[in-house]
Design an enzyme around this catalytic site. Structure first.
Site, PDB file in Angstrom:
ATOM      1  N   LEU A  28       8.570  79.014  30.506  1.00 21.02           N
ATOM      2  CA  LEU A  28       9.967  79.010  30.955  1.00 21.02           C
ATOM      3  C   LEU A  28      10.080  79.400  32.419  1.00 21.02           C
ATOM      4  O   LEU A  28      10.872  78.819  33.164  1.00 21.02           O
ATOM      5  CB  LEU A  28      10.785  79.983  30.106  1.00 21.02           C
ATOM      6  CG  LEU A  28      11.403  79.428  28.831  1.00 21.02           C
ATOM      7  CD1 LEU A  28      12.070  80.538  28.043  1.00 21.02           C
ATOM      8  CD2 LEU A  28      12.410  78.341  29.167  1.00 21.02           C
ATOM      9  N   LYS A 231       7.264 101.611  43.953  1.00 24.10           N
ATOM     10  CA  LYS A 231       5.978 101.994  43.355  1.00 24.10           C
ATOM     11  C   LYS A 231       5.153 100.741  43.028  1.00 24.10           C
ATOM     12  O   LYS A 231       3.954 100.681  43.314  1.00 24.10           O
ATOM     13  CB  LYS A 231       6.208 102.808  42.083  1.00 24.10           C
ATOM     14  CG  LYS A 231       4.932 103.394  41.513  1.00 24.10           C
ATOM     15  CD  LYS A 231       5.143 104.021  40.142  1.00 24.10           C
ATOM     16  CE  LYS A 231       5.944 105.294  40.214  1.00 24.10           C
ATOM     17  NZ  LYS A 231       5.997 105.961  38.878  1.00 24.10           N
ATOM     18  N   CYS A 389      10.950  62.086  10.691  1.00 23.62           N
ATOM     19  CA  CYS A 389       9.554  61.847  10.314  1.00 23.62           C
ATOM     20  C   CYS A 389       9.366  62.125   8.825  1.00 23.62           C
ATOM     21  O   CYS A 389       9.808  61.350   7.984  1.00 23.62           O
ATOM     22  CB  CYS A 389       8.625  62.681  11.198  1.00 23.62           C
ATOM     23  SG  CYS A 389       6.897  62.161  11.143  1.00 23.62           S
ATOM     24  N   PHE A 390       8.744  63.222   8.455  1.00 23.30           N
ATOM     25  CA  PHE A 390       8.561  63.601   7.053  1.00 23.30           C
ATOM     26  C   PHE A 390       9.917  63.680   6.341  1.00 23.30           C
ATOM     27  O   PHE A 390      10.046  63.332   5.163  1.00 23.30           O
ATOM     28  CB  PHE A 390       7.846  64.949   6.997  1.00 23.30           C
ATOM     29  CG  PHE A 390       7.280  65.319   5.658  1.00 23.30           C
ATOM     30  CD1 PHE A 390       6.041  64.839   5.247  1.00 23.30           C
ATOM     31  CD2 PHE A 390       7.971  66.168   4.803  1.00 23.30           C
ATOM     32  CE1 PHE A 390       5.505  65.201   4.010  1.00 23.30           C
ATOM     33  CE2 PHE A 390       7.446  66.533   3.576  1.00 23.30           C
ATOM     34  CZ  PHE A 390       6.210  66.044   3.174  1.00 23.30           C
ATOM     35  N   GLN A 393      10.869  60.297   5.223  1.00 22.88           N
ATOM     36  CA  GLN A 393      10.055  59.865   4.087  1.00 22.88           C
ATOM     37  C   GLN A 393      10.531  60.497   2.780  1.00 22.88           C
ATOM     38  O   GLN A 393      10.601  59.838   1.740  1.00 22.88           O
ATOM     39  CB  GLN A 393       8.587  60.200   4.345  1.00 22.88           C
ATOM     40  CG  GLN A 393       7.993  59.439   5.524  1.00 22.88           C
ATOM     41  CD  GLN A 393       6.613  59.949   5.914  1.00 22.88           C
ATOM     42  OE1 GLN A 393       6.048  60.813   5.260  1.00 22.88           O
ATOM     43  NE2 GLN A 393       6.061  59.421   7.004  1.00 22.88           N
ATOM     44  N   ARG A 478       1.088  59.930  10.384  1.00 25.05           N
ATOM     45  CA  ARG A 478      -0.051  59.220   9.813  1.00 25.05           C
ATOM     46  C   ARG A 478       0.374  58.364   8.612  1.00 25.05           C
ATOM     47  O   ARG A 478      -0.360  57.502   8.164  1.00 25.05           O
ATOM     48  CB  ARG A 478      -1.118  60.238   9.402  1.00 25.05           C
ATOM     49  CG  ARG A 478      -2.440  59.676   8.955  1.00 25.05           C
ATOM     50  CD  ARG A 478      -3.498  60.763   8.774  1.00 25.05           C
ATOM     51  NE  ARG A 478      -4.114  61.114  10.031  1.00 25.05           N
ATOM     52  CZ  ARG A 478      -3.931  62.267  10.677  1.00 25.05           C
ATOM     53  NH1 ARG A 478      -3.140  63.184  10.168  1.00 25.05           N
ATOM     54  NH2 ARG A 478      -4.532  62.506  11.820  1.00 25.05           N
ATOM     55  N   HIS A 523      10.311  61.111  16.580  1.00 25.07           N
ATOM     56  CA  HIS A 523      10.764  62.478  16.893  1.00 25.07           C
ATOM     57  C   HIS A 523      11.719  62.444  18.087  1.00 25.07           C
ATOM     58  O   HIS A 523      11.308  62.668  19.231  1.00 25.07           O
ATOM     59  CB  HIS A 523       9.563  63.371  17.206  1.00 25.07           C
ATOM     60  CG  HIS A 523       8.747  63.714  16.011  1.00 25.07           C
ATOM     61  ND1 HIS A 523       8.984  64.829  15.232  1.00 25.07           N
ATOM     62  CD2 HIS A 523       7.701  63.068  15.427  1.00 25.07           C
ATOM     63  CE1 HIS A 523       8.117  64.873  14.237  1.00 25.07           C
ATOM     64  NE2 HIS A 523       7.327  63.814  14.324  1.00 25.07           N
ATOM     65  N   GLU A 525      13.839  64.537  19.062  1.00 24.95           N
ATOM     66  CA  GLU A 525      14.026  65.833  19.724  1.00 24.95           C
ATOM     67  C   GLU A 525      13.167  65.974  20.973  1.00 24.95           C
ATOM     68  O   GLU A 525      13.497  66.743  21.882  1.00 24.95           O
ATOM     69  CB  GLU A 525      13.721  66.980  18.750  1.00 24.95           C
ATOM     70  CG  GLU A 525      12.272  67.163  18.357  1.00 24.95           C
ATOM     71  CD  GLU A 525      11.833  66.350  17.145  1.00 24.95           C
ATOM     72  OE1 GLU A 525      10.817  66.705  16.526  1.00 24.95           O
ATOM     73  OE2 GLU A 525      12.518  65.344  16.828  1.00 24.95           O
TER      74      GLU A 525
END
Length: 551
Positions: A28, A231, A389-390, A393, A478, A523, A525
């Site tokens: 960041l 310091k 993705c998943f 599915q 995959r 994806h 995102e």
């Protein structure tokens, strides 16, 4: 944005190291500094050196390392590259992240070929030379290259990287390298003060390697008092003005403004003899900060996943939802739910009253049935559902079982099944080339990775969201939904709304007649930015806002 000319000027290198503890936010810090320099019109490049021995993070557990960020060119990289992209808007590539594993892999391949002409291969000079070559490669035309070194000073695996950047500091033209050390100033309540000793020890460790930091970026929960600042400057051998407060802030999108107020960009520019007086235009960052702090409403979205114990496993996802909230002027609250819970208990008590359900990507059977039940709940209760993705599915398997009567519907990822609604992807087109993978092959780097185009049906909801029928999105998977089941599923209202350009692979699905039920194989995102929220997340949060009015 006006770009400064680099003609006749060497590229300037800024090396960012970390000390005291890990997870202080070097990524960041690098991204925020890059944003400040970019706002001044400089051309900036960000790169990450990871000392671990994995070739890439692709096979690492998300609970250990956080998410795997995928670039357009198909590299599986560190999640910090996601911060780089979100803060600068510049796409990262395979050439922006390297690990010890990849360095050693390349060196050993060269040694086997005989490229070293019989020399004894050693950390110095062979490994350090390879690291330096990586850092210096392809930087023509950039004013600044910011190089983040992963891990913490003192880590044994990081030593070759620290040695390499030490050498670069000596070898590059005088005045073209800068070292920033990010450290921690802990507040001890019983003593009532910030303690500087951990930072002193960290800098001592860095100096023993031969690196003198030019700037100390000090993470703290309150401003550094003048005595402590003096310091630190005295004992760490830096200017007082180079001791910069890196204060805790409510949102990561406040970091560039916080660093600007603390004078980080001024100190960097003065080190290089550049004009630091001109105020950089940061209005768009102020707008983002204001929208995050003062939303006009709020929604709550459930993330039903399997890595919910470590939020960094879904870093790009949570940021994309925040971007969707920024676009809709609402605060997005996230309700993290472990998918396995729904395999033991009914979803209703957990999901009732929420405004949207998101099932993210993942691997393996654990929690799969819970994700299927979440998709069923969203479909039956007409709650906005986003399957990624998943998550797509599992939504297709749910529709196959519940609507099409295919009781044995499942994925071959979980073992042999009589109804392989989701199956292993063994070949696909990448451009004009055919890519092939074997079921028993290596796991690392063998998925469908990187950007691929998709064609959306012109009369579909998803095409209206994108405002286009041709899209390009990043993939990492995959397994694929089996097109052999398309006709039976579409007859029951689950439309295959987007396909690969050759029409062979399903890319998106949507339930016809549902207010907002979309699954995507890619994806999205990974391409969302605070200034350019991804259209799917913008639309999903808008649907959640509508849902909040009905609850």
């Amino acid at each position: 944005m006006t770009q400064h000319s680099t003609h006749g000027i060497s590229t300037r290198y800024v090396f960012i190291t970390g000390g005291v503890v890990s997870s202080l936010g070097k990524g960041l810090a690098s991204a925020a500094l890059a944003a400040l320099l970019q706002a001044r019109g400089y051309r900036v490049r960000l790169r990450k050196l990871d000392p671990y021995l994995n070739v890439d993070p692709g096979t690492m557990s998300p609970t250990q390392h956080g998410e795997v960020f995928v670039t357009d060119d198909g590299a599986e990289t560190d999640l910090d590259l996601g911060h780089y992209e979100r803060f600068t808007g510049l796409p990262a590539s395979r050439a922006d992240n390297i690990t010890t594993g990849r360095i050693y892999q390349d060196i050993i391949a060269k040694e086997r070929r005989g490229d070293y002409l019989g020399a004894t291969i050693q950390v110095i000079p062979h490994v350090t030379n390879a690291i330096k070559a990586f850092v210096l490669d392809g930087n023509e035309g950039y004013d600044f290259v910011l190089v983040e070194i992963g891990g913490t000073v003192g880590d044994i695996e990081g030593l070759p990287f620290f040695e390499a950047i030490r050498q670069l500091g000596q070898e590059q033209p005088r005045g073209t390298c800068l070292f920033i050390h990010l450290t921690l100033l802990p507040f001890i309540p019983s003593a009532g003060e910030l303690k500087t000793k951990p930072t002193q020890h960290s800098v001592k460790e860095l100096r023993s390697i031969g690196i003198q930091p030019d700037i100390l970026l000090c993470r703290c929960d309150r401003p550094i008092p003048n005595d402590e600042r003096r310091k630190l400057a005295l004992f760490c051998n830096v200017r007082e003005t180079a001791v910069i407060d890196a204060l805790d802030v409510p949102s990561i999108y406040d970091v560039p403004l916080s660093y600007r107020a603390a004078g980080l960009d001024r100190e960097v520019l003065e080190h290089f003899g550049l004009d630091s007086e001109r105020e950089p235009p940061l209005d768009r960052w102020r707008t983002i900060s204001e929208r995050v702090k003062n939303p006009e409403g709020e929604v709550t979205i459930a993330i039903v996943g399997k890595y919910t114990g470590l939020k960094d496993a879904y870093k790009s996802l949570t940021e994309a939802l925040i971007h969707g909230g920024i676009a809709n002027k609402v605060r997005v609250h996230l309700e993290w739910i472990e998918a396995e819970v729904f395999e033991r208990e009914a979803p209703a008590p957990f999901l009732e009253g929420l405004h949207g359900i998101l099932v993210p990507g993942g691997f393996g059977q654990r929690g799969a049935e819970g994700k299927i039940r979440a998709a069923q709940y969203a479909r039956e209760r007409r709650i906005p559902y986003f399957g990624i993705c998943f998550g797509m599915q599992m939504a297709v398997i749910e529709a196959a079982r519940s609507l099409a009567g295919i009781e044995g519907a499942n994925s071959t990822e979980f073992g042999t099944t009589p109804e392989p609604v989701v199956g292993l992807l063994t070949e696909w087109m990448k451009g004009d080339a055919l890519e092939r993978r074997a079921a028993e092959g290596d796991l690392g780097g063998t998925m469908r990775l990187g950007s691929y185009k998709a064609a959306l049906g012109s009369d579909t909801k998803i095409a209206s969201i994108y405002g286009s029928t041709t899209i390009s999105e990043r993939h990492r998977h995959r397994y694929e939904v089996n097109m052999a089941y398309r006709e039976r599923l579409e007859a029951k209202g689950l439309r295959f709304s987007g396909l690969s350009p050759d029409g062979l692979l399903p890319e998106t699905v949507e339930h016809v007649g549902h207010p907002w039920f979309i699954g995507v194989q890619f994806h999205p995102e990974l391409k969302s930015r605070p200034f350019e929220p991804h259209p799917l997340f913008q639309s999903f949060v808008a649907a959640a806002v509508e849902q909040s009015r009905l609850v």
